[in-house]
Design an enzyme around this catalytic site. Sequence first.
Site, short mmCIF file in Angstrom:
data_model
loop_
_atom_site.label_atom_id
_atom_site.label_comp_id
_atom_site.label_asym_id
_atom_site.label_seq_id
_atom_site.Cartn_x
_atom_site.Cartn_y
_atom_site.Cartn_z
N TYR A 1 -0.68 -0.97 10.32
CA TYR A 1 -0.89 -1.23 9.01
C TYR A 1 0.07 -0.86 8.08
CZ TYR A 1 -3.52 -1.29 4.46
OH TYR A 1 -3.85 -1.46 3.22
N SER B 1 0.59 -1.17 0.09
CA SER B 1 0.07 0.01 0.02
C SER B 1 1.07 1.24 0.13
CB SER B 1 -0.86 -0.17 1.42
OG SER B 1 -1.37 1.33 1.46
#
Length: 250
Positions: free
Chosen positions: A156, A142
């Site tokens: 994350y 990401s």
Amino acid sequence: METTLTDQVALVTGSSRGLGAAIATTFAAAGAQVVLHGRDREALAAVRKRIDGDVLTVTGDVTDPTDLDRMHAQIMERHGRVDVLVTSAGSTTSRPTPIEDITPESWRADIDQNLTATFLTVRRFLPGMKNRRQGAIITLSSAAGRKPSDRTIIAYAAAKAGVQLFTQDLAAQAGPFGIRANCLAPETILTDTNAAWIPPETQRALADAHPLRRLGTPDDVAAAALFLASNQASWITGITLDVAGGAVLV
């Protein structure tokens, strides 16, 4: 030159919705025999209806080695191999939080759902690829793992950054066996879920923050995955490809 995956068996984890579903349907349109994976049977059935032919679906928790063993057995019984592996499964239930307020439980959950899940899935399917001395592995990172931000979910982001380094090490180890490993790092993607909860004015502001002045779509990510899975990328391994509209530039 046509991009094709004809006669390739492709397992896409987390393909019941979002990016995984887009990748799976794109691979199927390119000729792959797709294996769908998820935990939501109804959502998997909906994706399956979008694909022509007899599609195998497997359910299970990719953070659980026992579930992965069972899924592997199902796939081997039907297809006998996996040529392309996409580790799309991953999520977070956290919100941006100061480091001192992050609980150990939420930290471990984000690491497990993203980094550990990627490791365990690759660990289970890599030996078969090594035996056949061929394969393509695509991991999902990401933009959160590419640059710091005060809006980042720290656990994350750390997990997704770990996926990138894991993929580089995987490429180095698996390359001598004819296996390529690459990583995709999407920025804000307008999935159905994001479209539903991000207000239109916020979507416009986010789009304007990108040099290309739009948000990404699941098809943007799927097209990049198809390229990396195909023979057109036969000399590419160990990279992280930013599918980010130039966001990493700013």
